[in-house]
Design a protein around this motif. Structure first.
Motif, PDB file in Angstrom:
ATOM      1  N   MET A   1      20.972  23.746  43.699  1.00  0.00           N
ATOM      2  CA  MET A   1      21.803  24.823  43.173  1.00  0.00           C
ATOM      3  C   MET A   1      22.533  25.539  44.306  1.00  0.00           C
ATOM      4  SD  MET A   1      21.778  25.086  39.887  1.00  0.00           S
ATOM      5  CE  MET A   1      22.309  26.780  39.647  1.00  0.00           C
ATOM      6  N   HIS A   2      23.775  25.858  44.040  1.00  0.00           N
ATOM      7  CA  HIS A   2      24.561  26.588  45.020  1.00  0.00           C
ATOM      8  C   HIS A   2      24.440  28.088  44.764  1.00  0.00           C
ATOM      9  CE1 HIS A   2      26.457  22.975  46.574  1.00  0.00           C
ATOM     10  NE2 HIS A   2      26.660  22.585  45.340  1.00  0.00           N
ATOM     11  N   LYS A   3      24.753  28.853  45.795  1.00  0.00           N
ATOM     12  CA  LYS A   3      24.707  30.299  45.685  1.00  0.00           C
ATOM     13  C   LYS A   3      26.081  30.826  45.282  1.00  0.00           C
ATOM     14  CE  LYS A   3      23.625  34.411  48.448  1.00  0.00           C
ATOM     15  NZ  LYS A   3      23.252  34.889  49.813  1.00  0.00           N
ATOM     16  N   PRO A   4      26.165  31.608  44.206  1.00  0.00           N
ATOM     17  CA  PRO A   4      27.483  32.133  43.788  1.00  0.00           C
ATOM     18  C   PRO A   4      27.984  33.191  44.752  1.00  0.00           C
ATOM     19  CG  PRO A   4      25.749  33.068  42.437  1.00  0.00           C
ATOM     20  CD  PRO A   4      25.094  32.027  43.289  1.00  0.00           C
ATOM     21  N   PHE A   5      29.289  33.326  44.813  1.00  0.00           N
ATOM     22  CA  PHE A   5      29.900  34.386  45.614  1.00  0.00           C
ATOM     23  C   PHE A   5      29.800  35.705  44.856  1.00  0.00           C
ATOM     24  CE2 PHE A   5      32.331  30.517  46.740  1.00  0.00           C
ATOM     25  CZ  PHE A   5      32.047  30.460  48.091  1.00  0.00           C
ATOM     26  N   ARG A   6      29.458  36.748  45.576  1.00  0.00           N
ATOM     27  CA  ARG A   6      29.391  38.084  44.974  1.00  0.00           C
ATOM     28  C   ARG A   6      30.487  39.002  45.495  1.00  0.00           C
ATOM     29  NH1 ARG A   6      26.531  36.872  40.618  1.00  0.00           N
ATOM     30  NH2 ARG A   6      24.406  36.165  41.093  1.00  0.00           N
ATOM     31  N   THR A   7      30.919  38.757  46.735  1.00  0.00           N
ATOM     32  CA  THR A   7      31.938  39.611  47.365  1.00  0.00           C
ATOM     33  C   THR A   7      33.008  38.731  47.988  1.00  0.00           C
ATOM     34  OG1 THR A   7      30.652  39.657  49.414  1.00  0.00           O
ATOM     35  CG2 THR A   7      30.316  41.479  47.868  1.00  0.00           C
ATOM     36  N   ALA A   8      34.223  39.244  48.017  1.00  0.00           N
ATOM     37  CA  ALA A   8      35.329  38.481  48.600  1.00  0.00           C
ATOM     38  C   ALA A   8      36.344  39.432  49.204  1.00  0.00           C
ATOM     39  CB  ALA A   8      35.999  37.601  47.545  1.00  0.00           C
ATOM     40  N   ALA A   9      37.119  38.917  50.146  1.00  0.00           N
ATOM     41  CA  ALA A   9      38.250  39.648  50.700  1.00  0.00           C
ATOM     42  C   ALA A   9      39.484  38.773  50.556  1.00  0.00           C
ATOM     43  CB  ALA A   9      38.016  39.991  52.169  1.00  0.00           C
ATOM     44  N   ILE A  20      45.159  36.735  42.739  1.00  0.00           N
ATOM     45  CA  ILE A  20      43.894  36.083  43.069  1.00  0.00           C
ATOM     46  C   ILE A  20      42.776  37.122  43.102  1.00  0.00           C
ATOM     47  CG2 ILE A  20      42.619  34.885  44.893  1.00  0.00           C
ATOM     48  CD1 ILE A  20      45.287  33.504  45.628  1.00  0.00           C
ATOM     49  N   ALA A  21      43.062  38.263  43.725  1.00  0.00           N
ATOM     50  CA  ALA A  21      42.069  39.340  43.763  1.00  0.00           C
ATOM     51  C   ALA A  21      41.683  39.768  42.351  1.00  0.00           C
ATOM     52  CB  ALA A  21      42.621  40.530  44.548  1.00  0.00           C
ATOM     53  N   ALA A  22      42.671  39.876  41.471  1.00  0.00           N
ATOM     54  CA  ALA A  22      42.404  40.266  40.090  1.00  0.00           C
ATOM     55  C   ALA A  22      41.534  39.233  39.385  1.00  0.00           C
ATOM     56  CB  ALA A  22      43.721  40.451  39.338  1.00  0.00           C
ATOM     57  N   HIS A  23      41.815  37.969  39.610  1.00  0.00           N
ATOM     58  CA  HIS A  23      41.043  36.912  38.947  1.00  0.00           C
ATOM     59  C   HIS A  23      39.594  36.917  39.421  1.00  0.00           C
ATOM     60  CE1 HIS A  23      40.745  33.400  36.439  1.00  0.00           C
ATOM     61  NE2 HIS A  23      40.152  32.732  37.417  1.00  0.00           N
ATOM     62  N   LEU A  24      39.391  37.160  40.713  1.00  0.00           N
ATOM     63  CA  LEU A  24      38.021  37.245  41.225  1.00  0.00           C
ATOM     64  C   LEU A  24      37.301  38.447  40.632  1.00  0.00           C
ATOM     65  CD1 LEU A  24      38.550  36.370  45.011  1.00  0.00           C
ATOM     66  CD2 LEU A  24      38.005  34.828  43.116  1.00  0.00           C
ATOM     67  N   ALA A  25      38.017  39.555  40.502  1.00  0.00           N
ATOM     68  CA  ALA A  25      37.428  40.749  39.892  1.00  0.00           C
ATOM     69  C   ALA A  25      37.080  40.488  38.430  1.00  0.00           C
ATOM     70  CB  ALA A  25      38.384  41.932  40.008  1.00  0.00           C
ATOM     71  N   GLY A  28      33.785  39.067  38.042  1.00  0.00           N
ATOM     72  CA  GLY A  28      32.654  39.910  38.388  1.00  0.00           C
ATOM     73  C   GLY A  28      32.433  40.140  39.861  1.00  0.00           C
ATOM     74  N   LEU A  29      33.319  39.635  40.719  1.00  0.00           N
ATOM     75  CA  LEU A  29      33.146  39.838  42.151  1.00  0.00           C
ATOM     76  C   LEU A  29      33.629  41.219  42.576  1.00  0.00           C
ATOM     77  CD1 LEU A  29      33.240  36.613  41.868  1.00  0.00           C
ATOM     78  CD2 LEU A  29      33.951  36.637  44.263  1.00  0.00           C
ATOM     79  N   THR A  30      33.043  41.721  43.639  1.00  0.00           N
ATOM     80  CA  THR A  30      33.561  42.907  44.326  1.00  0.00           C
ATOM     81  C   THR A  30      34.564  42.416  45.360  1.00  0.00           C
ATOM     82  OG1 THR A  30      31.486  44.105  44.025  1.00  0.00           O
ATOM     83  CG2 THR A  30      32.970  44.872  45.773  1.00  0.00           C
ATOM     84  N   VAL A  31      35.793  42.941  45.298  1.00  0.00           N
ATOM     85  CA  VAL A  31      36.885  42.370  46.080  1.00  0.00           C
ATOM     86  C   VAL A  31      37.549  43.421  46.964  1.00  0.00           C
ATOM     87  CG1 VAL A  31      39.035  41.046  45.977  1.00  0.00           C
ATOM     88  CG2 VAL A  31      37.321  40.768  44.172  1.00  0.00           C
ATOM     89  N   HIS A  32      37.820  43.047  48.202  1.00  0.00           N
ATOM     90  CA  HIS A  32      38.625  43.866  49.109  1.00  0.00           C
ATOM     91  C   HIS A  32      39.997  43.214  49.221  1.00  0.00           C
ATOM     92  CE1 HIS A  32      35.277  46.377  50.463  1.00  0.00           C
ATOM     93  NE2 HIS A  32      34.548  45.279  50.403  1.00  0.00           N
ATOM     94  N   LEU A  33      41.045  43.967  48.913  1.00  0.00           N
ATOM     95  CA  LEU A  33      42.425  43.476  49.007  1.00  0.00           C
ATOM     96  C   LEU A  33      43.091  44.192  50.175  1.00  0.00           C
ATOM     97  CD1 LEU A  33      44.807  41.827  47.885  1.00  0.00           C
ATOM     98  CD2 LEU A  33      45.295  43.748  46.348  1.00  0.00           C
ATOM     99  N   LEU A 178      32.623  26.852  37.251  1.00  0.00           N
ATOM    100  CA  LEU A 178      31.653  27.581  36.427  1.00  0.00           C
ATOM    101  C   LEU A 178      31.949  29.071  36.336  1.00  0.00           C
ATOM    102  CD1 LEU A 178      29.138  26.796  34.824  1.00  0.00           C
ATOM    103  CD2 LEU A 178      27.756  27.478  36.777  1.00  0.00           C
ATOM    104  N   TYR A 179      32.380  29.689  37.440  1.00  0.00           N
ATOM    105  CA  TYR A 179      32.568  31.143  37.471  1.00  0.00           C
ATOM    106  C   TYR A 179      34.030  31.567  37.304  1.00  0.00           C
ATOM    107  CZ  TYR A 179      27.713  31.933  38.832  1.00  0.00           C
ATOM    108  OH  TYR A 179      26.347  32.001  38.837  1.00  0.00           O
ATOM    109  N   LEU A 180      34.951  30.750  37.807  1.00  0.00           N
ATOM    110  CA  LEU A 180      36.361  31.132  37.721  1.00  0.00           C
ATOM    111  C   LEU A 180      37.082  30.453  36.559  1.00  0.00           C
ATOM    112  CD1 LEU A 180      37.413  31.119  41.488  1.00  0.00           C
ATOM    113  CD2 LEU A 180      36.506  33.012  40.106  1.00  0.00           C
ATOM    114  N   GLY A 181      36.396  29.545  35.856  1.00  0.00           N
ATOM    115  CA  GLY A 181      36.989  28.892  34.702  1.00  0.00           C
ATOM    116  C   GLY A 181      38.107  27.937  35.052  1.00  0.00           C
TER     117      GLY A 181
END
Length: 452
Positions: A1-9, A20-25, A28-33, A178-181
């Motif tokens: 099993m892989h580890k999902p991303f929780r935060t992104a920049a 892209i930031a909106a799609h990650l949000a 469910g990710l916490t995103v820094h733009l 799985l997470y971003l569809g």
């Protein structure tokens, strides 16, 4: 099993970066733009203005207003240290190799040792962007090419370099699906990757039909839209929406990058496109391009007078009757057999596009399924090139290609010699074939319609 991303920049708050930031949000990710600091006043004013504009986009890029709160804005001068705490950094800044390489150097000095770094470039070699970086950095680096708008278009092209760790690629495939569809296609590090390489060829053929073959803008759009299972914006309306300047920029950069492409002359920018762009007719964003709306009427450009005029009646024979056939397959077969101008256009462009797609294997992709998926998910086609080939009849199309002196690659001849009846039939023998081109991913969600 892989580890999902929780935060992104996401680095770069342009059209693609904000979306892209909106799609990650949305996922469910916490995103820094982050973007460049403003020269005067509040250093965050540039990124804040870009984000405010993005909030007004239609269709909306966020599921709800609440989703937007998952994004924190910042600038490269004051807030770059935030990238040290995220799982995934996506670069989406200006398409300039030196600038991107400088940013990668700065990232290497800041990111965590296990963070994934990717670029959303569509026009630069992926491996060149990470040139000069450490082996550890290059193992965690790849291309993640989202299509605009990311919330609604399913395709995500992943472009590994020779240095990308296979586990990193697997994790991105798993998370993206799985997470971003997303519909994931692994592309090679070649100019414009898969979907845009084929899509640009198709677009330039449409322009050629107008400038050289005697078809009107309306006729081309009629024959490249819903009647053939493509979006209703077809060719010229799509270019107007994308921007004539964008089309010219892509073509001008692509042409010198593909010296070995036997068909690269198709990508030469026609004089009319230069003329329109230099005159400021860039499409929808300037109010006129190939089309112009005036007093409630949609006018189109006359190639000879360069004036915008009311549409002339279509001279396409039985196309109206064909367009009313409810089944796509029936429409395509009828067009292929049609003896009038509509059939002539469809056969000529279809044989050319199918031949070009086949010759790009294995240059841009390893099998037909990758190209078919890319065109379905990235351009909204109901059938990919090789699915269309199968539908019209594998042997029929192959014979017609040879009669039209269209070069056929050796691997297609091998499929024929093996007695196969198509690309997706039989037992899937051969390096370039696949039995199930659209097998679903277990647990996959559609983020275009999902709600947070």
């Amino acid at each position: 099993m892989h580890k999902p991303f929780r935060t992104a920049a996401v680095l770069g708050a342009g059209v693609m970066g904000t979306q892209i930031a909106a799609h990650l949000a949305n996922a469910g990710l916490t995103v820094h733009l982050l973007d460049l600091p403003a020269q005067k006043g509040d250093k965050n004013s540039l990124v804040e203005a870009a984000f405010k504009k993005a909030l007004k986009q239609s269709p909306p890029i966020f599921f709800t207003e609440k989703t937007a709160h998952r994004i924190t804005l910042g600038n490269f001068e004051q807030h770059f240290d935030r990238v040290a705490h995220v799982d995934w950094v996506i670069e989406a800044i200006v398409e300039n190799l030196d600038t991107k390489q400088q940013l990668m150097q700065r990232l290497e000095e800041t990111v965590r040792g296990d963070a994934i770094i990717s670029t959303n470039t569509s026009g630069l070699p992926i491996h060149a962007i990470a040139q000069g970086r450490s082996e550890s950095f290059r193992k965690r680096f790849l291309g993640t090419h989202f299509f605009n708008p990311p919330r609604y278009l399913k395709l995500l092209e992943l472009i590994p370099t020779p240095d990308t760790d296979p586990q990193v690629l697997e994790r991105m495939q798993w998370f993206g699906s799985l997470y971003l569809g997303k519909g994931i296609v692994v592309a090679k590090d070649t100019p414009n990757f898969i979907a845009n390489r084929i899509g640009m060829y198709v677009t330039m053929l449409g322009l050629q039909a107008w400038t050289e073959w005697g078809y009107t803008i309306e006729e081309v759009d009629t024959l490249t839209g819903t009647i053939v299972g493509h979006p209703k914006s077809a060719t010229f309306r799509t270019v107007d929406l994308v921007g004539l300047d964008t089309l010219m920029y892509v073509a001008k950069n692509l042409y010198p990058a593909i010296p070995e492409d036997e068909s690269r002359e198709v990508f030469g920018v026609p004089e009319v496109l230069y003329k329109l762009v230099t005159s400021g007719a860039l499409g929808a964003k300037t109010g006129q391009g190939f089309y112009k709306k005036q007093k409630g009427e949609i006018l189109s450009l006359n190639l000879e007078t360069f004036n915008y005029e009311a549409a002339k009646p279509l001279n396409l024979g039985e196309v109206e009757a064909i367009s009313k056939l409810p089944d796509l397959g029936d429409r395509l077969k009828a067009l292929y057999k049609d003896s009038g101008r509509a059939g002539e256009f469809f056969r000529k462009t279809t044989l050319d596009i199918l031949g070009y797609s086949a010759r790009r294997i294995p240059e841009i992709a390893d099998n037909p399924a990758a190209i078919d998926r890319a065109m379905r998910w990235g351009f909204g086609w109901e059938l990919g090139p090789f699915e269309l080939w199968d539908l019209l009849g594998f042997k029929t199309v192959l014979a017609d290609m040879k009669a039209a002196h269209i070069p056929v690659p050796e691997w297609v001849e091998t499929v024929h010699q093996n007695g196969e009846m198509g690309f997706y039939s039989g037992n899937g023998r051969g390096n370039h074939r696949a039995e199930t081109p659209f097998a679903p991913t277990v647990g996959e969600i559609d983020l275009a319609v999902a709600q947070s």
